[in-house]
Design a protein around this motif. Structure first.
Motif, PDB file in Angstrom:
ATOM      1  N   VAL A 233       0.867  -1.174   0.000  1.00 14.70           N
ATOM      2  CA  VAL A 233       0.000   0.000   0.000  1.00 14.70           C
ATOM      3  C   VAL A 233       0.903   1.222   0.000  1.00 14.70           C
ATOM      4  O   VAL A 233       1.615   1.476   0.971  1.00 14.70           O
ATOM      5  N   SER A 234       0.912   1.963  -1.084  1.00 10.92           N
ATOM      6  CA  SER A 234       1.815   3.096  -1.259  1.00 10.92           C
ATOM      7  C   SER A 234       1.438   4.243  -0.329  1.00 10.92           C
ATOM      8  O   SER A 234       0.360   4.817  -0.439  1.00 10.92           O
ATOM      9  N   HIS A 235       2.345   4.582   0.572  1.00 17.36           N
ATOM     10  CA  HIS A 235       2.108   5.714   1.459  1.00 17.36           C
ATOM     11  C   HIS A 235       2.102   7.028   0.682  1.00 17.36           C
ATOM     12  O   HIS A 235       1.347   7.940   0.989  1.00 17.36           O
ATOM     13  N   TYR A 236       2.941   7.113  -0.331  1.00 15.26           N
ATOM     14  CA  TYR A 236       2.988   8.313  -1.162  1.00 15.26           C
ATOM     15  C   TYR A 236       1.631   8.550  -1.832  1.00 15.26           C
ATOM     16  O   TYR A 236       1.114   9.663  -1.817  1.00 15.26           O
ATOM     17  N   GLN A 237       1.037   7.491  -2.412  1.00 15.99           N
ATOM     18  CA  GLN A 237      -0.268   7.644  -3.057  1.00 15.99           C
ATOM     19  C   GLN A 237      -1.361   7.957  -2.044  1.00 15.99           C
ATOM     20  O   GLN A 237      -2.274   8.722  -2.331  1.00 15.99           O
ATOM     21  N   MET A 238      -1.275   7.369  -0.843  1.00 15.15           N
ATOM     22  CA  MET A 238      -2.263   7.671   0.180  1.00 15.15           C
ATOM     23  C   MET A 238      -2.203   9.148   0.574  1.00 15.15           C
ATOM     24  O   MET A 238      -3.230   9.786   0.770  1.00 15.15           O
ATOM     25  N   GLU A 239      -0.986   9.682   0.662  1.00 15.75           N
ATOM     26  CA  GLU A 239      -0.823  11.094   0.994  1.00 15.75           C
ATOM     27  C   GLU A 239      -1.437  11.994  -0.077  1.00 15.75           C
ATOM     28  O   GLU A 239      -2.047  13.005   0.221  1.00 15.75           O
ATOM     29  N   LYS A 240      -1.272  11.611  -1.327  1.00 15.89           N
ATOM     30  CA  LYS A 240      -1.789  12.419  -2.429  1.00 15.89           C
ATOM     31  C   LYS A 240      -3.300  12.337  -2.551  1.00 15.89           C
ATOM     32  O   LYS A 240      -3.937  13.258  -3.045  1.00 15.89           O
ATOM     33  N   ILE A 241      -3.901  11.231  -2.120  1.00 15.40           N
ATOM     34  CA  ILE A 241      -5.352  11.059  -2.241  1.00 15.40           C
ATOM     35  C   ILE A 241      -6.098  11.896  -1.206  1.00 15.40           C
ATOM     36  O   ILE A 241      -7.116  12.505  -1.506  1.00 15.40           O
ATOM     37  N   PHE A 242      -5.619  11.926   0.032  1.00 17.53           N
ATOM     38  CA  PHE A 242      -6.333  12.623   1.096  1.00 17.53           C
ATOM     39  C   PHE A 242      -5.969  14.108   1.100  1.00 17.53           C
ATOM     40  O   PHE A 242      -4.810  14.481   1.008  1.00 17.53           O
ATOM     41  N   LEU A 243      -6.986  14.927   1.248  1.00 18.94           N
ATOM     42  CA  LEU A 243      -6.777  16.373   1.288  1.00 18.94           C
ATOM     43  C   LEU A 243      -5.942  16.751   2.505  1.00 18.94           C
ATOM     44  O   LEU A 243      -6.004  16.089   3.542  1.00 18.94           O
ATOM     45  N   PRO A 244      -5.180  17.822   2.406  1.00 19.64           N
ATOM     46  CA  PRO A 244      -4.303  18.204   3.518  1.00 19.64           C
ATOM     47  C   PRO A 244      -5.035  18.425   4.844  1.00 19.64           C
ATOM     48  O   PRO A 244      -4.480  18.169   5.896  1.00 19.64           O
ATOM     49  N   ASN A 245      -6.272  18.862   4.810  1.00 20.05           N
ATOM     50  CA  ASN A 245      -6.981  19.098   6.074  1.00 20.05           C
ATOM     51  C   ASN A 245      -7.579  17.818   6.667  1.00 20.05           C
ATOM     52  O   ASN A 245      -7.963  17.799   7.821  1.00 20.05           O
ATOM     53  N   ILE A 246      -7.668  16.730   5.913  1.00 20.80           N
ATOM     54  CA  ILE A 246      -8.193  15.467   6.420  1.00 20.80           C
ATOM     55  C   ILE A 246      -7.055  14.543   6.868  1.00 20.80           C
ATOM     56  O   ILE A 246      -7.200  13.797   7.826  1.00 20.80           O
ATOM     57  N   GLU A 247      -5.934  14.619   6.205  1.00 22.24           N
ATOM     58  CA  GLU A 247      -4.813  13.715   6.491  1.00 22.24           C
ATOM     59  C   GLU A 247      -4.369  13.735   7.955  1.00 22.24           C
ATOM     60  O   GLU A 247      -4.143  12.669   8.529  1.00 22.24           O
ATOM     61  N   PRO A 248      -4.256  14.899   8.620  1.00 20.33           N
ATOM     62  CA  PRO A 248      -3.832  14.880  10.029  1.00 20.33           C
ATOM     63  C   PRO A 248      -4.818  14.156  10.954  1.00 20.33           C
ATOM     64  O   PRO A 248      -4.433  13.679  12.011  1.00 20.33           O
ATOM     65  N   ILE A 249      -6.073  14.044  10.540  1.00 19.72           N
ATOM     66  CA  ILE A 249      -7.066  13.331  11.353  1.00 19.72           C
ATOM     67  C   ILE A 249      -6.991  11.835  11.089  1.00 19.72           C
ATOM     68  O   ILE A 249      -6.980  11.020  12.010  1.00 19.72           O
ATOM     69  N   ILE A 250      -6.929  11.450   9.820  1.00 20.92           N
ATOM     70  CA  ILE A 250      -6.916  10.029   9.464  1.00 20.92           C
ATOM     71  C   ILE A 250      -5.541   9.408   9.708  1.00 20.92           C
ATOM     72  O   ILE A 250      -5.443   8.265  10.143  1.00 20.92           O
ATOM     73  N   PHE A 251      -4.477  10.140   9.434  1.00 19.08           N
ATOM     74  CA  PHE A 251      -3.115   9.633   9.592  1.00 19.08           C
ATOM     75  C   PHE A 251      -2.277  10.619  10.412  1.00 19.08           C
ATOM     76  O   PHE A 251      -1.374  11.266   9.881  1.00 19.08           O
ATOM     77  N   PRO A 252      -2.553  10.760  11.713  1.00 21.16           N
ATOM     78  CA  PRO A 252      -1.764  11.723  12.506  1.00 21.16           C
ATOM     79  C   PRO A 252      -0.299  11.296  12.546  1.00 21.16           C
ATOM     80  O   PRO A 252       0.026  10.103  12.553  1.00 21.16           O
ATOM     81  N   SER A 253       0.580  12.291  12.568  1.00 15.93           N
ATOM     82  CA  SER A 253       2.020  12.001  12.563  1.00 15.93           C
ATOM     83  C   SER A 253       2.564  11.782  13.972  1.00 15.93           C
ATOM     84  O   SER A 253       3.712  11.395  14.132  1.00 15.93           O
ATOM     85  N   ASP A 254       1.726  12.004  14.977  1.00 15.56           N
ATOM     86  CA  ASP A 254       2.167  11.924  16.364  1.00 15.56           C
ATOM     87  C   ASP A 254       1.113  11.168  17.175  1.00 15.56           C
ATOM     88  O   ASP A 254      -0.076  11.484  17.091  1.00 15.56           O
ATOM     89  N   LEU A 255       1.544  10.197  17.968  1.00 14.02           N
ATOM     90  CA  LEU A 255       0.575   9.390  18.713  1.00 14.02           C
ATOM     91  C   LEU A 255      -0.108  10.140  19.846  1.00 14.02           C
ATOM     92  O   LEU A 255      -1.069   9.654  20.426  1.00 14.02           O
ATOM     93  N   THR A 256       0.343  11.356  20.157  1.00 15.04           N
ATOM     94  CA  THR A 256      -0.314  12.136  21.213  1.00 15.04           C
ATOM     95  C   THR A 256      -1.464  12.991  20.678  1.00 15.04           C
ATOM     96  O   THR A 256      -2.158  13.636  21.453  1.00 15.04           O
ATOM     97  N   LYS A 257      -1.689  12.998  19.372  1.00 14.39           N
ATOM     98  CA  LYS A 257      -2.762  13.793  18.751  1.00 14.39           C
ATOM     99  C   LYS A 257      -4.104  13.099  18.981  1.00 14.39           C
ATOM    100  O   LYS A 257      -4.540  12.277  18.188  1.00 14.39           O
ATOM    101  N   LYS A 258      -4.787  13.443  20.063  1.00 12.44           N
ATOM    102  CA  LYS A 258      -6.023  12.755  20.460  1.00 12.44           C
ATOM    103  C   LYS A 258      -7.192  13.023  19.529  1.00 12.44           C
ATOM    104  O   LYS A 258      -8.174  12.296  19.558  1.00 12.44           O
TER     105      LYS A 258
END
Length: 154
Positions: free
Chosen positions: A66-91
């Motif tokens: 599953v290409s992470h690069y393609q997943m990043e390009k598919i999700f809009l920038p404002n949705i990506e931090p919710i679906i794929f947070p970069s930090d495990l403390t982002k509740k």
């Protein structure tokens, strides 16, 4: 008007070449227990999933990547931090912890007996004390579809 009456015709056997299945089970978390759950998951070998870790893109999906690069390009920038947070403390995000198993098991049911491969399990900690467990399995190659739906197997 189409005719939906069943006709006495033989049906060609259908074989499933590869069958990857996912089972999602929601669960509730007690208030303020997500940090304890995260610690337990990490102690048991679950990894926090981020799109930045490209080595994870072929770790949990059997023979698939599953290409992470393609997943990043598919999700809009404002949705990506919710679906794929970069930090495990982002509740406010859906924090995914994944573990590879790649173990074979045997399922014996009333209508089906088969081996299957448990590929991986994800535990997803969501906002509002909700969680989801995602179990990925692979069935044997070239399994007959009629075997999967037959009532005559004991």
């Amino acid at each position: 008007m189409p005719n939906f009456k069943e006709q006495n015709q033989s049906v060609k056997e259908f074989t499933v070449e590869k069958a990857y299945l996912q089972f999602i089970f929601p669960f509730a978390l007690k208030k303020d227990c997500s940090n304890k759950l995260i610690q337990q998951l990490q102690q048991q070998g679950y990894e926090f999933f981020t799109l930045d870790n490209s080595h994870l893109q072929d770790k949990y999906y059997g023979d698939h990547t599953v290409s992470h690069y393609q997943m990043e390009k598919i999700f809009l920038p404002n949705i990506e931090p919710i679906i794929f947070p970069s930090d495990l403390t982002k509740k406010e995000g859906f924090r995914r912890f994944s573990k590879t198993f790649n173990q074979e098991y045997f399922l014996k049911g009333k209508y089906l007996q088969t081996t299957f491969q448990l590929l991986s399990i994800d535990i997803i900690i969501c906002p509002f004390q909700i969680g989801m467990m995602n179990i990925r399995v692979e069935l044997p190659d070239n399994m007959s579809y009629s075997l999967l739906r037959s009532n005559r197997i004991h």
